[in-house]
Design a protein around this motif. Structure first.
Motif, mmCIF file in Angstrom:
data_model
loop_
_atom_site.group_PDB
_atom_site.id
_atom_site.type_symbol
_atom_site.label_atom_id
_atom_site.label_comp_id
_atom_site.label_asym_id
_atom_site.label_seq_id
_atom_site.Cartn_x
_atom_site.Cartn_y
_atom_site.Cartn_z
ATOM 1 N N ILE A 1 14.618 -44.869 55.097
ATOM 2 C CA ILE A 1 14.009 -43.901 55.970
ATOM 3 C C ILE A 1 12.714 -44.842 56.560
ATOM 4 O O ILE A 1 11.691 -45.035 55.691
ATOM 5 N N GLN A 2 12.581 -45.165 57.714
ATOM 6 C CA GLN A 2 11.591 -45.653 58.281
ATOM 7 C C GLN A 2 10.386 -44.981 58.495
ATOM 8 O O GLN A 2 10.557 -43.679 58.583
ATOM 9 N N THR A 3 9.177 -45.416 58.545
ATOM 10 C CA THR A 3 7.899 -44.722 58.879
ATOM 11 C C THR A 3 8.123 -43.894 59.990
ATOM 12 O O THR A 3 7.644 -42.417 60.105
ATOM 13 N N ASP A 4 8.505 -44.099 61.281
ATOM 14 C CA ASP A 4 8.834 -43.442 62.224
ATOM 15 C C ASP A 4 9.725 -42.370 62.202
ATOM 16 O O ASP A 4 10.131 -41.618 63.207
ATOM 17 N N GLU A 5 10.639 -42.551 61.267
ATOM 18 C CA GLU A 5 11.929 -41.479 61.081
ATOM 19 C C GLU A 5 11.499 -40.398 60.095
ATOM 20 O O GLU A 5 12.175 -39.657 59.753
#
Length: 139
Positions: free
Chosen positions: A47-51
């Motif tokens: 899970i990426q920061t923007d997600e």
């Protein structure tokens, strides 16, 4: 859970206890990051920061569904949750395969050169290409 010197539980877990949404999200987040720890090519699955916002919403939705349909999955040390966590990487892998198939070459590109359109348009005597429309109609 408290353990004695031998690693045995000293007190029974409260049978009504279940993990909360925050703890479930931690497990959810780690489940997506785990494949990338073993195979570097899978690091983008984490899970990426923007997600984070969307991931938390998805995690909360799954938690609420589990509360309704599989409350045992939310018990600490749950075998059900462990089984679900085994399924996630497998399902993610299959979704990736499906995406690769859908993004792959189109049927025209897959055909060997001898079966592709000869460029004459119309019947060529080759059943593999005769079904294609003439070049000027193909666009």
């Amino acid at each position: 859970m408290q353990l004695d010197d031998d690693g045995e539980p000293v007190a029974d877990l409260d049978s009504g206890a279940q993990i909360d949404k925050d703890a479930f999200y931690v497990v959810f987040d780690h489940a997506f990051g785990l494949p990338g720890q073993f195979v570097p090519a899978f690091k983008p699955l984490a899970i990426q920061t923007d997600e984070k916002h969307r991931a938390r919403a998805a995690s909360d939705a799954i938690y609420e569904l589990l509360e309704i349909y599989f409350p045992a999955a939310l018990q600490p040390g749950s075998d059900t949750l462990a089984r679900l966590l085994v399924c996630v990487p497998f399902l993610i892998g299959k979704v990736m395969v499906a995406r690769a198939i859908m993004a792959g070459p189109r049927p025209e590109q897959e055909r060997p050169a001898e079966f592709r359109r000869s460029g004459q348009g119309g019947a060529t005597g080759n059943p593999a290409t005769d079904w294609l429309p003439p070049e000027d109609e193909a666009a």
